[in-house]
Design an enzyme around this catalytic site. Structure first.
Site, PDB file in Angstrom:
ATOM      1  N   CYS A 106      34.046  45.068  29.584  1.00  0.00           N
ATOM      2  CA  CYS A 106      33.496  43.699  29.604  1.00  0.00           C
ATOM      3  C   CYS A 106      32.251  43.561  28.756  1.00  0.00           C
ATOM      4  O   CYS A 106      32.011  42.511  28.170  1.00  0.00           O
ATOM      5  CB  CYS A 106      33.201  43.282  31.038  1.00  0.00           C
ATOM      6  SG  CYS A 106      32.087  44.405  31.895  1.00  0.00           S
ATOM      7  N   GLY A 114      38.021  33.478  37.252  1.00  0.00           N
ATOM      8  CA  GLY A 114      36.777  33.220  38.003  1.00  0.00           C
ATOM      9  C   GLY A 114      36.712  31.776  38.480  1.00  0.00           C
ATOM     10  O   GLY A 114      36.287  31.490  39.605  1.00  0.00           O
ATOM     11  N   GLU A 163      31.609  38.292  38.580  1.00  0.00           N
ATOM     12  CA  GLU A 163      31.272  39.190  37.461  1.00  0.00           C
ATOM     13  C   GLU A 163      32.345  38.959  36.412  1.00  0.00           C
ATOM     14  O   GLU A 163      33.466  39.455  36.549  1.00  0.00           O
ATOM     15  CB  GLU A 163      31.265  40.645  37.941  1.00  0.00           C
ATOM     16  CG  GLU A 163      30.228  40.961  39.008  1.00  0.00           C
ATOM     17  CD  GLU A 163      28.828  41.150  38.444  1.00  0.00           C
ATOM     18  OE1 GLU A 163      28.686  41.402  37.234  1.00  0.00           O
ATOM     19  OE2 GLU A 163      27.858  41.028  39.212  1.00  0.00           O
ATOM     20  N   SER A 170      38.229  37.818  34.544  1.00  0.00           N
ATOM     21  CA  SER A 170      38.031  36.895  33.420  1.00  0.00           C
ATOM     22  C   SER A 170      37.405  35.575  33.882  1.00  0.00           C
ATOM     23  O   SER A 170      37.567  35.179  35.040  1.00  0.00           O
ATOM     24  CB  SER A 170      39.391  36.604  32.788  1.00  0.00           C
ATOM     25  OG  SER A 170      40.240  36.027  33.757  1.00  0.00           O
ATOM     26  N   PRO A 171      36.717  34.879  32.976  1.00  0.00           N
ATOM     27  CA  PRO A 171      36.162  33.569  33.344  1.00  0.00           C
ATOM     28  C   PRO A 171      37.256  32.610  33.818  1.00  0.00           C
ATOM     29  O   PRO A 171      37.026  31.823  34.752  1.00  0.00           O
ATOM     30  CB  PRO A 171      35.526  33.076  32.033  1.00  0.00           C
ATOM     31  CG  PRO A 171      35.201  34.329  31.280  1.00  0.00           C
ATOM     32  CD  PRO A 171      36.282  35.305  31.632  1.00  0.00           C
TER      33      PRO A 171
HETATM   34  P1  NAD Z   1      41.808  38.940  35.406  1.00  0.00           P
HETATM   35  O1  NAD Z   1      40.842  37.842  35.658  1.00  0.00           O
HETATM   36  O2  NAD Z   1      43.102  38.628  34.759  1.00  0.00           O
HETATM   37  O3  NAD Z   1      42.185  39.677  36.790  1.00  0.00           O
HETATM   38  C1  NAD Z   1      41.220  40.126  37.712  1.00  0.00           C
HETATM   39  C2  NAD Z   1      41.809  40.160  39.118  1.00  0.00           C
HETATM   40  O4  NAD Z   1      42.186  38.832  39.473  1.00  0.00           O
HETATM   41  C3  NAD Z   1      43.065  41.025  39.257  1.00  0.00           C
HETATM   42  O5  NAD Z   1      42.999  41.712  40.486  1.00  0.00           O
HETATM   43  C4  NAD Z   1      44.202  40.010  39.261  1.00  0.00           C
HETATM   44  O6  NAD Z   1      45.309  40.411  40.015  1.00  0.00           O
HETATM   45  C5  NAD Z   1      43.548  38.801  39.897  1.00  0.00           C
HETATM   46  N1  NAD Z   1      44.137  37.537  39.433  1.00  0.00           N
HETATM   47  C6  NAD Z   1      44.757  37.305  38.243  1.00  0.00           C
HETATM   48  N2  NAD Z   1      45.157  36.019  38.162  1.00  0.00           N
HETATM   49  C7  NAD Z   1      44.782  35.424  39.319  1.00  0.00           C
HETATM   50  C8  NAD Z   1      44.911  34.107  39.839  1.00  0.00           C
HETATM   51  N3  NAD Z   1      45.520  33.139  39.155  1.00  0.00           N
HETATM   52  N4  NAD Z   1      44.400  33.852  41.065  1.00  0.00           N
HETATM   53  C9  NAD Z   1      43.776  34.808  41.763  1.00  0.00           C
HETATM   54  N5  NAD Z   1      43.640  36.091  41.334  1.00  0.00           N
HETATM   55  C10 NAD Z   1      44.129  36.394  40.128  1.00  0.00           C
HETATM   56  O7  NAD Z   1      40.996  40.053  34.584  1.00  0.00           O
HETATM   57  P2  NAD Z   1      41.516  41.427  33.995  1.00  0.00           P
HETATM   58  O8  NAD Z   1      42.460  41.185  32.875  1.00  0.00           O
HETATM   59  O9  NAD Z   1      41.957  42.330  35.099  1.00  0.00           O
HETATM   60  O10 NAD Z   1      40.137  42.018  33.423  1.00  0.00           O
HETATM   61  C11 NAD Z   1      39.613  41.634  32.186  1.00  0.00           C
HETATM   62  C12 NAD Z   1      38.519  40.600  32.328  1.00  0.00           C
HETATM   63  O11 NAD Z   1      37.554  41.000  33.281  1.00  0.00           O
HETATM   64  C13 NAD Z   1      37.738  40.411  31.038  1.00  0.00           C
HETATM   65  O12 NAD Z   1      37.424  39.058  30.855  1.00  0.00           O
HETATM   66  C14 NAD Z   1      36.479  41.224  31.262  1.00  0.00           C
HETATM   67  O13 NAD Z   1      35.389  40.839  30.455  1.00  0.00           O
HETATM   68  C15 NAD Z   1      36.240  40.973  32.711  1.00  0.00           C
HETATM   69  N6  NAD Z   1      35.439  42.036  33.317  1.00  0.00           N
HETATM   70  C16 NAD Z   1      34.187  41.745  33.749  1.00  0.00           C
HETATM   71  C17 NAD Z   1      33.402  42.754  34.289  1.00  0.00           C
HETATM   72  C18 NAD Z   1      31.992  42.490  34.768  1.00  0.00           C
HETATM   73  O14 NAD Z   1      31.450  43.348  35.433  1.00  0.00           O
HETATM   74  N7  NAD Z   1      31.392  41.359  34.454  1.00  0.00           N
HETATM   75  C19 NAD Z   1      33.908  44.047  34.385  1.00  0.00           C
HETATM   76  C20 NAD Z   1      35.193  44.294  33.936  1.00  0.00           C
HETATM   77  C21 NAD Z   1      35.962  43.286  33.407  1.00  0.00           C
END
Ligand code: NAD
Length: 480
Positions: free
Chosen positions: A260, A209, A226, A205-206
Site C-alpha cells: 500500500c 472502504g 486503512e 482499497s478506498p
Molecule cells: P480490497 O478492498 O479489494 O479487499 C479487502 C478486503 O475486503 C478483503 O478481505 C475482501 O474480501 C473484502 N471485500 C472485497 N470487496 C468487498 C465488498 N464489496 N464488501 C465488503 N468487503 C469486501 O483490497 P485488496 O485488493 O485485498 O488490497 C489492496 C488494497 O488495499 C490496495 O488499495 C492497498 O493500497 C490497500 N492496502 C492498504 C493498507 C494500509 O495499511 N493502508 C495495507 C495493505 C493494503
C-alpha cells in the site's frame, strides 16, 4: 473467560451465516466480561497470539510461498517481525496505556477531579487484504486484544493458504467467543457487515472502504479505515541519486510492488533523470539478477486477474508513448512481470490514474517543484508521500504544502516499521491510525469522567439574581 466454550464452524467460500450470528452473540457476552479485564489478562491473550506466530514460522513461510511465492526473508521482515514487535510493545506498555489519564480542572470546574478512562470499544471486526495477510490481520488483533476487545477476522479470499492457516492457528488457541476467523469472499464480508459491531478495522482499497463505511453508518459503528491510493515520490536535483535509486527499488519491488505504501510513481528532476534511471536499472539487476524470473527473491503477482490488470496498464502506457527503460518482460503462466521502469509516461495514461499495486514504476520528469506540488494537490491525499533531497527548504516546502498519511524523507516504507509512529491515511487514503499506542486507542473509547469534590457550579443555579449574573459574567470573562 467464563463464557461456555461453544465451537463454531464456517466453510471457506460458503460462509455459514448462522455460525457468524452465534459467534457474534458469544463475543457480545465476552465483550461485557472483558470490560473489567486487567492488563495481566489482556497481556496473557497477546502472549498466546505471539506464541502462535513464533511457533509456526515454518508453516507461515509455506503458506506465503504457496499463495504468491513470497520469499522467506520477506515473510520474516514484513509479516512475522511487525506482529512480534507489535505484540512485544503491547506487553511492555499496556499497563501504562490503560492507566486513567488525570486532567486539571478548568475555571468553571474548580473543585472537581477529572480523568480520561480507556474502555474497550467491544466486539470488533477486522477485515484484511491479501498483500500482507498475516501482518494486516494479526497486528490489529494485537491492538484489539490489548484494548480488551474480542474480534472476528475476515481475511482475504485471494490468499487462501494464509487465510486457512490463520484460521487453524486461531482456533487452536482461542475460543470463538474471544477471537474467530471467518474465511470467505465478499458474501462473508457482507454478512458480517450487517451486524452491529462496536468497531470495524478495515484494511483494503478506498472503493471497498466506502462500502464498509456505509455499512457501518447503519449501526453508527466506529471505523478505522486503512486504505490505499497512489503514493508519489519526488527526487530533486540535490538528492543522493544512487542511494535514492537503491531505496526506491527496494520499496517498489519487494512483495512485487503489492504494497500500500510502495512508491507508485516518481517525479525526478530533469537534471538527474538519466542518472536516476541508470542507477535504478543497475540496482534492480543487483537485487534480482539479469533474469528476475529465476530469482528466488522476487515473488509473484497474487492472481491472474491482477496479473492481467497490471499487464494492461503497461501495454496502455506503451501504446500511449511511454518508453520501457528497463524490464517489461512477462510470463502469463507464472504471473510474472519483471521489475519495470517506464519513462516518458503521459499523465493521462491509465497507469497514472489508478493505484498500480504491481512492479511497474512510471518515472516523470519535472523542472519546477511548483508543478509537482500542484499535481499532487490536485489528486487524492496519498497514503504516503516520499521526498529525496538534501535541501532543508525543499523538505519544509513539501511538508507544508501537501497532505499525506505519512512521509519518508530520503527513505521509503520504513515509516511502517517504526513502532513509535502512528500509521494511517488521510481522507481517501484512510481514517484513523494503527500501531502501538494508536492501535490501542483505535479499539478504545476515551471516556471522560468528572467527579465532584467541592465544586462551585451550583452558584450558577436559578433564580438568576444579580449576584448570580455577576458571577456568570466574571466566569465568562475568565473562561478557559
Ligand atoms: P480490497 O478492498 O479489494 O479487499 C479487502 C478486503 O475486503 C478483503 O478481505 C475482501 O474480501 C473484502 N471485500 C472485497 N470487496 C468487498 C465488498 N464489496 N464488501 C465488503 N468487503 C469486501 O483490497 P485488496 O485488493 O485485498 O488490497 C489492496 C488494497 O488495499 C490496495 O488499495 C492497498 O493500497 C490497500 N492496502 C492498504 C493498507 C494500509 O495499511 N493502508 C495495507 C495493505 C493494503
Amino acid at each position: 473467560m467464563s463464557t461456555p466454550a461453544e465451537k463454531f464452524t464456517s466453510r471457506d467460500t460458503d460462509p455459514d451465516i448462522s455460525a457468524i450470528d452465534s459467534i457474534f452473540q458469544a463475543q457480545q457476552r465476552t465483550a461485557l466480561e472483558w470490560r473489567r479485564s486487567t492488563a495481566a489478562e489482556r497481556i496473557s491473550r497477546i502472549k498466546r497470539l505471539l506464541a502462535l506466530v513464533q511457533d509456526n514460522s515454518e508453516r507461515i513461510y509455506q503458506a506465503a510461498y504457496a499463495d504468491f511465492r513470497k520469499p522467506e526473508t520477506e515473510v520474516d521482515i514484513s509479516e512475522i517481525m511487525p506482529v512480534v514487535a507489535e505484540a512485544r510493545k503491547n506487553i511492555k506498555k499496556l499497563k501504562r496505556w490503560m492507566k486513567p489519564m488525570r486532567v486539571r480542572p478548568t475555571a468553571t470546574t474548580l473543585g472537581t477531579k477529572a480523568w480520561v478512562q480507556h474502555e474497550p470499544r467491544g466486539v470488533s471486526l477486522i477485515i484484511s487484504p491479501w498483500n500482507y495477510p498475516l501482518n494486516l490481520s494479526f497486528m490489529p488483533l494485537v491492538s484489539a486484544l490489548g484494548a480488551g476487545c474480542p474480534a472476528i477476522i475476515k481475511p482475504s479470499e485471494m490468499t487462501p493458504n494464509m487465510s486457512a492457516l490463520m484460521r487453524e492457528l486461531i482456533e487452536s488457541a482461542f475460543d470463538p467467543s474471544e477471537v474467530a476467523v471467518i474465511e470467505g469472499d465478499v458474501r462473508a464480508s457482507q454478512a458480517l457487515l450487517s451486524l452491529p459491531f462496536d468497531h470495524i478495522f478495515f484494511t483494503g482499497s478506498p472503493a471497498v472502504g466506502k462500502i464498509v463505511m456505509k455499512a457501518a453508518a447503519e449501526h453508527l459503528t466506529s471505523v478505522t479505515l486503512e486504505l490505499g491510493g497512489k503514493s508519489p515520490v519526488i527526487v530533486d536535483q540535490t538528492a543522493n541519486v544512487k542511494r535514492a535509486a537503491e531505496s526506491i527499488a527496494w520499496g517498489k519491488f519487494c512483495n512485487n510492488g503489492q504494497t500500500c505504501i510502495a512508491p507508485d510513481y516518481l517525479y525526478v528532476h530533469e537534471s538527474v533523470h538519466d542518472e536516476f534511471v541508470a542507477a535504478a536499472a543497475k540496482q534492480i539487476n543487483t537485487f534480482y539478477g539479469d533474469n528476475p524470473e529465476a530469482s528466488a527473491d522476487y515473488c509473484r503477482i497474487v492472481n491472474e486477474r491482477h496479473h492481467d490488470r497490471i499487464h494492461g496498464l503497461m501495454q496502455d502506457a506503451v501504446n500511449q508513448g511511454a518508453r520501457l527503460a528497463h524490464g517489461g518482460q512477462s510470463n502469463d503462466d507464472e504471473r510474472f512481470i519483471a521489475p519495470t521502469l517506464l519513462t516518458n509516461v503521459p499523465k493521462d495514461a491509465r497507469i497514472m490514474q489508478e493505484e498500480i499495486f504491481g512492479p511497474l514504476l512510471p518515472i516523470l520528469t519535472y523542472r519546477s517543484l511548483d508543478d509537482v506540488l500542484e499535481h499532487i494537490n490536485a489528486n487524492e491525499k496519498p497514503l504516503a508521500l516520499y521526498l529525496f533531497t538534501k535541501d532543508k527548504g525543499t523538505m519544509q516546502r513539501v511538508m507544508s504544502t501537501t497532505s499525506a498519511g505519512s512521509t519518508g524523507i530520503n527513505t521509503n516504507m520504513v515509516q511502517y516499521l517504526h513502532g513509535n509512529l502512528p500509521f494511517g491515511g488521510v481522507n481517501n487514503s484512510g481514517i484513523g491510525n494503527a500501531h502501538g499506542h494508536w492501535g490501542f486507542k483505535a479499539f478504545s473509547h476515551e471516556r471522560s469522567v468528572v467527579q465532584d469534590k467541592f465544586s462551585m457550579t451550583k452558584i450558577f443555579n436559578p433564580p438568576y439574581t444579580d449576584f448570580v449574573k455577576k458571577m456568570v459574567k466574571l466566569t465568562v470573562n475568565h473562561a478557559a
